[in-house]
Design a protein around this motif. Structure first.
Motif, PDB file in Angstrom:
ATOM      1  N   PHE A 137       0.543  -1.321   0.073  1.00  0.00           N
ATOM      2  CA  PHE A 137       0.176  -0.023   0.032  1.00  0.00           C
ATOM      3  C   PHE A 137       0.805   1.156  -0.037  1.00  0.00           C
ATOM      4  N   GLY A 138       2.056   1.192   0.168  1.00  0.00           N
ATOM      5  CA  GLY A 138       2.949   2.317   0.203  1.00  0.00           C
ATOM      6  C   GLY A 138       2.954   2.737  -1.285  1.00  0.00           C
TER       7      GLY A 138
ATOM      8  N   GLY B 176      -1.320  17.847   2.268  1.00  0.00           N
ATOM      9  CA  GLY B 176      -1.678  16.876   3.372  1.00  0.00           C
ATOM     10  C   GLY B 176      -0.922  15.661   3.303  1.00  0.00           C
ATOM     11  N   ASP B 177      -0.985  14.890   4.576  1.00  0.00           N
ATOM     12  CA  ASP B 177      -0.177  14.001   4.776  1.00  0.00           C
ATOM     13  C   ASP B 177      -0.664  12.656   3.482  1.00  0.00           C
ATOM     14  N   PRO B 178       0.480  12.597   2.753  1.00  0.00           N
ATOM     15  CA  PRO B 178       0.312  11.548   1.578  1.00  0.00           C
ATOM     16  C   PRO B 178      -0.413  10.428   1.917  1.00  0.00           C
ATOM     17  N   GLU B 179       0.124   9.712   3.194  1.00  0.00           N
ATOM     18  CA  GLU B 179      -0.634   8.526   3.626  1.00  0.00           C
ATOM     19  C   GLU B 179      -1.961   8.568   3.987  1.00  0.00           C
TER      20      GLU B 179
ATOM     21  N   ILE C 275      -8.641   6.526  -0.638  1.00  0.00           N
ATOM     22  CA  ILE C 275      -9.171   5.961  -1.715  1.00  0.00           C
ATOM     23  C   ILE C 275      -9.057   4.481  -1.461  1.00  0.00           C
ATOM     24  N   TYR C 276      -8.110   3.743  -0.428  1.00  0.00           N
ATOM     25  CA  TYR C 276      -8.049   2.385  -0.063  1.00  0.00           C
ATOM     26  C   TYR C 276      -9.305   2.375   0.678  1.00  0.00           C
TER      27      TYR C 276
END
Length: 205
Positions: free
Chosen positions: A135-136, A154-157, A163-164
């Motif tokens: 998922f990275g 924003g925090d990319p994670e 989306i996930y």
């Protein structure tokens, strides 16, 4: 009639791989609860003690199966994104990523359930690492989009998690029978499109 269980060979080619393959077949056919090392040993024709050379117990086997699932998922996600000829086409790459996950999750419903329930289990370090590697990739895509001004900051994670979580919810509803499988592709496509509309920069206000 004599019991021939102990007459079966202790070694059986690549035993670890064969056990994982047999475990996945059992998982698909019978679910997690009925999976046992002894039954798998019988199915592939080795002594009931042989699997313990690779898996100390049932939980160890399940964790290895979850880890293997995440490795395969990661490879499928990477291949789907890499098929997009234009590396600058962020929307196409996000759509490819989401659809690849949706197909994997619905084609491997019970395995995906095991994967998701195992990755945060205390001690399942290898599973968590394999999940993070898979998922990275969505985080990388979000970072690229932000760097090129295609997505809000924003925090990319955290952004990728949106989306996930959305696609996970859709596939879970398909797998549980709440949504007809024929609607899967359209719903995933709409989910990503709406995400992109909401995440695209709106300019100064």
């Amino acid at each position: 009639m004599p019991d021939t269980t102990e007459q079966r060979p202790y070694h059986h080619g690549n035993l670890r791989t064969e056990l994982l393959d047999a475990a996945e077949r059992s998982l698909r056919a019978h679910g997690i609860e009925q999976l046992s090392l002894r039954d798998l040993a019988r199915d592939i024709g080795v002594s009931h003690a042989a699997p313990r050379r690779h898996f100390a117990d049932r939980r160890t086997l399940l964790d290895a199966l979850a880890e293997s699932g995440f490795v395969r998922l990661g490879a499928r996600l990477r291949a789907a994104v890499d098929e997009i000829d234009d590396e600058g086409d962020l929307p196409a790459r996000l759509h490819a990523f989401a659809w690849a996950y949706a197909r994997f999750a619905t084609e491997n419903a019970t395995l995906t359930e095991l994967m998701n329930s195992s990755k945060y289990r205390p001690g399942a370090t290898a599973v968590a690492e394999a999940a993070a590697a898979a998922f990275g990739q969505i985080t990388d895509l979000i970072e690229e989009g932000q760097a090129h001004g295609e997505l809000e900051g924003g925090d990319p994670e955290d952004v990728g998690l949106i989306i996930y979580a959305t696609v996970l919810g859709i596939t879970s509803m398909v797998n549980s029978g709440m949504i007809e499988p024929g609607r899967l592709e359209g719903l995933v496509d709409n989910a990503v499109s709406q995400f992109l509309r909401g995440a695209c920069p709106t300019g100064p206000r």
